[in-house]
Enzyme design. Structure first.
Site, mmCIF file in Angstrom:
data_model
loop_
_atom_site.group_PDB
_atom_site.id
_atom_site.type_symbol
_atom_site.label_atom_id
_atom_site.label_comp_id
_atom_site.label_asym_id
_atom_site.label_seq_id
_atom_site.Cartn_x
_atom_site.Cartn_y
_atom_site.Cartn_z
ATOM 1 N N CYS A 96 -5.785 8.161 9.143
ATOM 2 C CA CYS A 96 -5.878 7.532 10.456
ATOM 3 C C CYS A 96 -5.854 8.593 11.554
ATOM 4 C CB CYS A 96 -4.691 6.605 10.662
ATOM 5 S SG CYS A 96 -4.893 5.011 9.886
ATOM 6 N N ASP A 151 4.255 1.215 12.258
ATOM 7 C CA ASP A 151 3.086 0.518 11.712
ATOM 8 C C ASP A 151 2.968 -0.927 12.204
ATOM 9 O OD1 ASP A 151 2.359 2.785 10.374
ATOM 10 O OD2 ASP A 151 2.919 2.093 8.379
ATOM 11 N N LYS A 183 0.835 -1.208 0.000
ATOM 12 C CA LYS A 183 0.000 0.000 0.000
ATOM 13 C C LYS A 183 0.871 1.260 0.000
ATOM 14 C CE LYS A 183 -1.885 1.821 3.942
ATOM 15 N NZ LYS A 183 -1.608 3.267 3.978
ATOM 16 N N ASN A 184 1.792 1.320 0.936
ATOM 17 C CA ASN A 184 2.564 2.556 1.092
ATOM 18 C C ASN A 184 3.550 2.774 -0.054
ATOM 19 O OD1 ASN A 184 1.161 3.026 3.386
ATOM 20 N ND2 ASN A 184 2.873 2.739 4.808
ATOM 21 N N ARG A 215 -8.609 -0.753 4.376
ATOM 22 C CA ARG A 215 -7.758 0.274 3.762
ATOM 23 C C ARG A 215 -6.382 -0.289 3.434
ATOM 24 N NH1 ARG A 215 -6.731 5.223 7.182
ATOM 25 N NH2 ARG A 215 -5.425 5.542 5.364
ATOM 26 N N ARG A 232 -0.622 14.948 13.004
ATOM 27 C CA ARG A 232 0.016 14.696 11.712
ATOM 28 C C ARG A 232 0.049 15.923 10.801
ATOM 29 N NH1 ARG A 232 -1.693 8.736 9.695
ATOM 30 N NH2 ARG A 232 0.318 8.830 8.689
HETATM 31 C C1 UD1 Z 1 3.955 7.225 6.224
HETATM 32 C C2 UD1 Z 1 3.168 5.949 6.077
HETATM 33 C C3 UD1 Z 1 2.615 5.492 7.430
HETATM 34 C C4 UD1 Z 1 3.748 5.388 8.442
HETATM 35 C C5 UD1 Z 1 4.571 6.673 8.486
HETATM 36 C C6 UD1 Z 1 5.808 6.553 9.373
HETATM 37 C C7 UD1 Z 1 2.284 6.101 3.833
HETATM 38 C C8 UD1 Z 1 1.103 6.285 2.955
HETATM 39 N N1 UD1 Z 1 2.075 6.170 5.149
HETATM 40 O O1 UD1 Z 1 3.052 8.210 6.702
HETATM 41 O O2 UD1 Z 1 1.987 4.236 7.251
HETATM 42 O O3 UD1 Z 1 3.214 5.144 9.712
HETATM 43 O O4 UD1 Z 1 5.019 7.028 7.168
HETATM 44 O O5 UD1 Z 1 6.628 5.515 8.941
HETATM 45 O O6 UD1 Z 1 3.377 5.853 3.366
HETATM 46 N N2 UD1 Z 1 5.380 15.205 10.406
HETATM 47 C C9 UD1 Z 1 5.442 16.553 10.698
HETATM 48 N N3 UD1 Z 1 5.346 17.442 9.676
HETATM 49 C C10 UD1 Z 1 5.203 17.055 8.374
HETATM 50 C C11 UD1 Z 1 5.154 15.672 8.085
HETATM 51 C C12 UD1 Z 1 5.249 14.776 9.126
HETATM 52 O O7 UD1 Z 1 5.567 16.953 11.853
HETATM 53 O O8 UD1 Z 1 5.114 17.910 7.474
HETATM 54 C C13 UD1 Z 1 5.485 14.242 11.507
HETATM 55 C C14 UD1 Z 1 4.256 13.336 11.632
HETATM 56 O O9 UD1 Z 1 3.244 13.947 12.384
HETATM 57 C C15 UD1 Z 1 4.863 12.137 12.309
HETATM 58 C C16 UD1 Z 1 6.273 12.046 11.703
HETATM 59 O O10 UD1 Z 1 6.546 13.347 11.214
HETATM 60 O O11 UD1 Z 1 4.973 12.363 13.690
HETATM 61 C C17 UD1 Z 1 6.424 11.048 10.579
HETATM 62 O O12 UD1 Z 1 5.411 11.281 9.623
HETATM 63 P P1 UD1 Z 1 5.592 10.884 8.092
HETATM 64 O O13 UD1 Z 1 6.870 10.124 7.930
HETATM 65 O O14 UD1 Z 1 5.386 12.087 7.250
HETATM 66 O O15 UD1 Z 1 4.371 9.884 7.886
HETATM 67 P P2 UD1 Z 1 3.431 9.756 6.638
HETATM 68 O O16 UD1 Z 1 4.188 10.011 5.385
HETATM 69 O O17 UD1 Z 1 2.171 10.486 6.871
#
Ligand code: UD1
Length: 420
Positions: free
Chosen positions: A117, A306, A22-23, A399, A122
């Protein structure tokens, strides 16, 4: 509304094939918007999140794809709308990944702030900081991010405050069609980022360093079509690995890449499981009660957030006490209250630490899924527990897990999907 009924207490035993990730496929689908040429994608998993991304692509580029089982042909000849609406983005945070491609291809994008989620706030500040460094003018109005690049996107040096998977992916896509060179520092190193970089290279992008924490992208003027196979889902594989150990069974996962699951393998071995690996296969077996092991989630190659919820179930039936520290997301312990309903002994200390004292057994109970990975932990809980567990709100699990009850049934579990 659908529910899963699980009669627990059976060891899982057998072989399964791991589905496409998925990711890994969601950013690849978003990146397909970067080219007007045909892109052929195979091994696409049948998941609600994939359908959501395809609905979003249809919204933006018309019905530009043909889906035949797990094979997708996509040709985004023309971008017809530059607006990713709230009703699509709110159900899946990865929809925010269309911002980079839209901005790069059209110089303008309106993308709703994401939902997905319910695991903490986030934010997307790092994505926006990156686009601004590349010359985008950004405004947040009525819940939408409105971005435009009057002078086109310019390459830039971008330093992320923390590694973000989605942020790194969004910037990589945009930078592929920007003028000049972009360097991303403190980039996410997850396999899905590496995979997206390989896909963009197949489209003609000039990217290096993806998979490390420093990525260099020299912008090109045009990206072409390509052929791509979605890699196996490491989180699905990890979930079944933990399920094998927690139920004291044995499962062979075909198609799984053990190099992406080393942290999980190590902890499972510590808990007493036997884990055998070859290039694209993992076999996990456990013939005694597991030992409790401490977990600390971390960016790749650390233990994945995850899989935190699933591993907590193993600890809940293990010998001894374990500390579980969640370091990636806030509020990612929503499964705890549900596991307690099944008899687990878990104490929360603050918002990111749990202490799990293993019990000999859990007891089936009605429980409610609250997010994607939490719901898979409840499934493992149900498989381990004595008696019947009924899991409500299983749309969360659909999902991200393809044919979950079919795969579990093949492994000897008693699982039924019931429509309320
Ligand atoms: C992706 C994965 C999700 C996984 C996560 C961490 C997908 C579709 N989803 O989510 O399954 O749990 O990586 O491995 O690939 N953050 C900020 N500011 C930002 C972006 C992120 O503060 O602009 C924080 C988030 O709140 C979180 C951390 O950084 O605490 C990591 O988030 P991120 O790596 O961006 O996760 P996703 O890409 O949303």
């Amino acid at each position: 509304m659908e529910r899963l009924h699980i009669s627990g207490g059976r060891a899982l035993d057998g072989n399964i094939s791991i589905s496409g990730s998925k990711n890994a496929c969601l950013p690849v689908l978003a990146a397909s918007l970067l080219s007007a040429d045909q892109i052929d994608i195979s091994n696409l998993p049948e998941l609600v999140d994939v359908s959501t991304m395809l609905r979003l692509i249809k919204e933006l580029a018309g019905k530009c794809y043909e889906l035949d089982g797990s094979a997708l042909s996509i040709r985004a000849e023309e971008i017809q709308s530059k607006k990713a609406p709230y009703d699509l983005v709110r159900t899946m945070r990865a929809s925010f990944l269309v911002l980079g491609p839209l901005l790069a291809r059209c110089g303008y994008a309106e993308v709703s702030l994401p939902g997905g989620c319910a695991i903490g706030s986030r934010p997307v500040d790092q994505h926006l900081k990156g686009f601004e460094a590349m010359g985008a003018k950004i405004e947040v109005r009525d819940g939408y991010v409105i971005a435009e690049t009057p002078e086109g996107l310019q390459g830039a040096d971008i330093y992320f405050d923390k590694p973000t998977v989605g942020g790194t992916e969004n910037i990589m896509m945009a930078a592929s069609l920007a003028s000049g060179t972009t360097n991303i520092f403190n980039a996410a190193t997850e396999p899905e980022v590496k995979n997206l970089g390989d896909f963009l290279r197949a489209m003609g992008a000039d990217i290096s360093g993806h998979g490390s924490n420093q990525i260099k992208i020299k912008g090109v003027s045009h990206l072409k079509g390509c052929i791509h196979k979605v890699s196996a889902d490491r989180i699905e594989a990890g979930t079944f690995m933990v399920a094998a150990a927690a139920t004291r069974g044995q499962i062979t996962m075909n198609g799984a890449d053990p190099r992406e699951l080393e942290a999980v393998t190590e902890l499972l071995r510590e808990s007493g499981a036997e884990v055998e690996t070859s290039v694209d296969r993992i076999r996990v077996s456990m013939d005694a009660r597991p030992r409790a092991v401490d977990i600390e989630t971390a960016p790749f190659p650390g233990f994945p957030t995850d899989l935190q919820a699933q591993f907590m179930v193993l600890n809940a039936v293990a010998k001894g006490k374990a500390f579980v520290r969640e370091q990636i997301f806030e509020n990612r312990f929503m499964h705890v209250q549900e596991l307690i309903r099944m008899g687990a002994k878990i104490e929360l200390i603050g918002s990111n630490m749990a202490v799990v004292t293993g019990r000999k057994a859990l007891k089936g109970a009605p429980v409610m899924a609250t997010d994607l990975r939490a719901s898979s932990s409840l499934v493992i809980g149900g498989l381990v527990a004595d008696g019947e567990t009924i899991i409500d709100r299983i749309y969360h699990i659909d999902r991200g897990y393809e044919a979950i009850e079919k795969k579990l049934s093949m492994l000897g579990a008693s699982v039924r999907r019931i429509r309320k």
